[in-house]
Design an enzyme around this catalytic site. Structure first.
Site, PDB file in Angstrom:
ATOM      1  N   LYS A  55       0.851  -1.206   0.000  1.00  0.00           N
ATOM      2  CA  LYS A  55       0.000   0.000   0.000  1.00  0.00           C
ATOM      3  C   LYS A  55       0.880   1.247   0.000  1.00  0.00           C
ATOM      4  O   LYS A  55       0.611   2.208  -0.720  1.00  0.00           O
ATOM      5  CB  LYS A  55      -0.925  -0.002   1.230  1.00  0.00           C
ATOM      6  N   GLN A  99      -4.845  -1.357   9.628  1.00  0.00           N
ATOM      7  CA  GLN A  99      -4.669  -2.692   9.063  1.00  0.00           C
ATOM      8  C   GLN A  99      -5.238  -3.752  10.013  1.00  0.00           C
ATOM      9  O   GLN A  99      -4.892  -3.780  11.191  1.00  0.00           O
ATOM     10  CB  GLN A  99      -3.171  -2.954   8.807  1.00  0.00           C
ATOM     11  N   ASP A 122     -11.148   2.763   3.863  1.00  0.00           N
ATOM     12  CA  ASP A 122     -11.521   1.355   3.753  1.00  0.00           C
ATOM     13  C   ASP A 122     -13.040   1.194   3.641  1.00  0.00           C
ATOM     14  O   ASP A 122     -13.527   0.120   3.293  1.00  0.00           O
ATOM     15  CB  ASP A 122     -11.038   0.578   4.998  1.00  0.00           C
TER      16      ASP A 122
END
Ligand code: NDP
Length: 294
Positions: A55, A99, A122
């Protein structure tokens, strides 16, 4: 020559990332805005470390500001929460990604719901889930958004098609179903309690598998001419080697499908590409400027 039925997610994602790079350049030039993504990693899970590294690389390649914050596996819930709150207040941070999975002492859903919804790239915050469910503009979970891009690229208008989504998780199955409803598909969501899953799958013009069970969907469950999107990523041991396979028996499904995503190289690359898309969207909304068009 590659089989035209196989959807090349890697190539498509490269195109999306290149477009994001041009949008970032335009935002810098016209508005002095550099979109910024911060990824918070708690602990040392090896798979998470790889995802976070990928990422970070993708954000830099697109010309964005990418930051990685690492906390030890022993970090308390309060410490993680304090970091998220600080990032919420930082105007240079347009996107925050925590994460997953988080260590067991940290309440993941409380942390996710502490992220400022406008920075929740997200798309996991209940407000963003609710906006999607009510057909409004929020930030959409990256994997289903990537699947939708691939489907629209292949099929154009999806209205009226029968879509079956196997899996009802909050991060893939449910948002995928909501996106397909928004596209006017007739949507069935199947799960572990569904009766006669093969028959349900055979009705699908669009079949999305997000289960986490290697090659569970067999070729003869696929309606001839269907478009199959395989979200699953499963590690299996075969011939003494570790291989990645999806939730669909690829060879069997390829014999009947009009189009299918491979694993790897299908949906996976789209997830990171859509994270970049969401970061640009978030930055533009926070600054009240339109997303640059090409
Ligand atoms: P979850 O485990 O959260 O959800 C799995 C879903 O599959 C559940 O709804 C479950 O039903 C359903 N299911 C399980 N067994 C069966 C069965 N025998 N028949 C029908 N349905 C079943 O997984 P995720 O949604 O998080 O992920 C799904 C897959 O996608 C995984 O392989 C994951 O690695 C992959 N993934 C890939 C990404 C990418 O970037 N390509 C990103 C995210 C995930 P029930 O609710 O009844 O238990």
């Amino acid at each position: 020559m590659t089989d035209p039925r196989i959807i090349d997610g890697k190539a498509f994602a490269a195109g999306v990332r290149a477009r994001v790079g041009r949008q970032v350049a335009a935002l810098k030039e016209k508005h002095g805005i550099t979109p910024g993504l911060t990824v918070l990693l708690v602990g040392e899970d090896p798979a998470s470390q790889v995802y976070v590294r990928n990422k970070g690389r993708a954000t830099h390649e697109a010309g964005m500001r990418g930051e990685e914050i690492r906390l030890p596996a022993t970090a308390s819930h309060g410490e993680v929460l304090a970091r998220v709150k600080a990032l919420n207040r930082d105007p240079a941070v347009h996107g925050i990604l925590v994460q997953l999975p988080l260590p067991k002492q940290v309440d993941a859903s409380a942390i996710i719901n502490e992220i400022e919804p406008a920075k929740d790239v997200d798309g996991f915050h209940v407000i963003n889930a609710g906006l999607l469910a009510t057909g409004q503009d929020g930030l959409v979970s990256c994997t289903p958004l990537g699947c939708l891009f691939l489907l629209k690229d292949r099929l154009g208008d999806l209205a009226g098609l029968n879509a079956v989504v196997v899996g009802r998780s909050n991060i893939v199955g449910k948002p995928m179903a909501q996106l397909l409803i928004k596209e006017s598909c007739t949507v069935t969501v199947a799960h572990s309690r569904t009766r006669d899953l093969p028959a349900v799958c055979r009705r699908a013009d669009i079949l999305v598998a997000a289960i986490g069970k290697p090659e569970m969907i067999k070729g003869d469950w696929v309606k001839p001419g269907a478009t199959v999107i395989d979200v699953g990523i499963n590690r299996v041991e075969r011939d003494g080697k570790t291989r990645l396979v999806g939730d669909v028996d690829f060879a069997g499904a390829l014999a009947r499908a009009a189009a299918i995503t491979p694993v790897p190289g299908g949906v996976g690359p789209m997830t990171i590409a859509c994270l970049l898309v969401n970061t640009v969207t978030a930055a533009c909304r926070q600054h009240g400027v339109p997303v640059p068009q090409e």
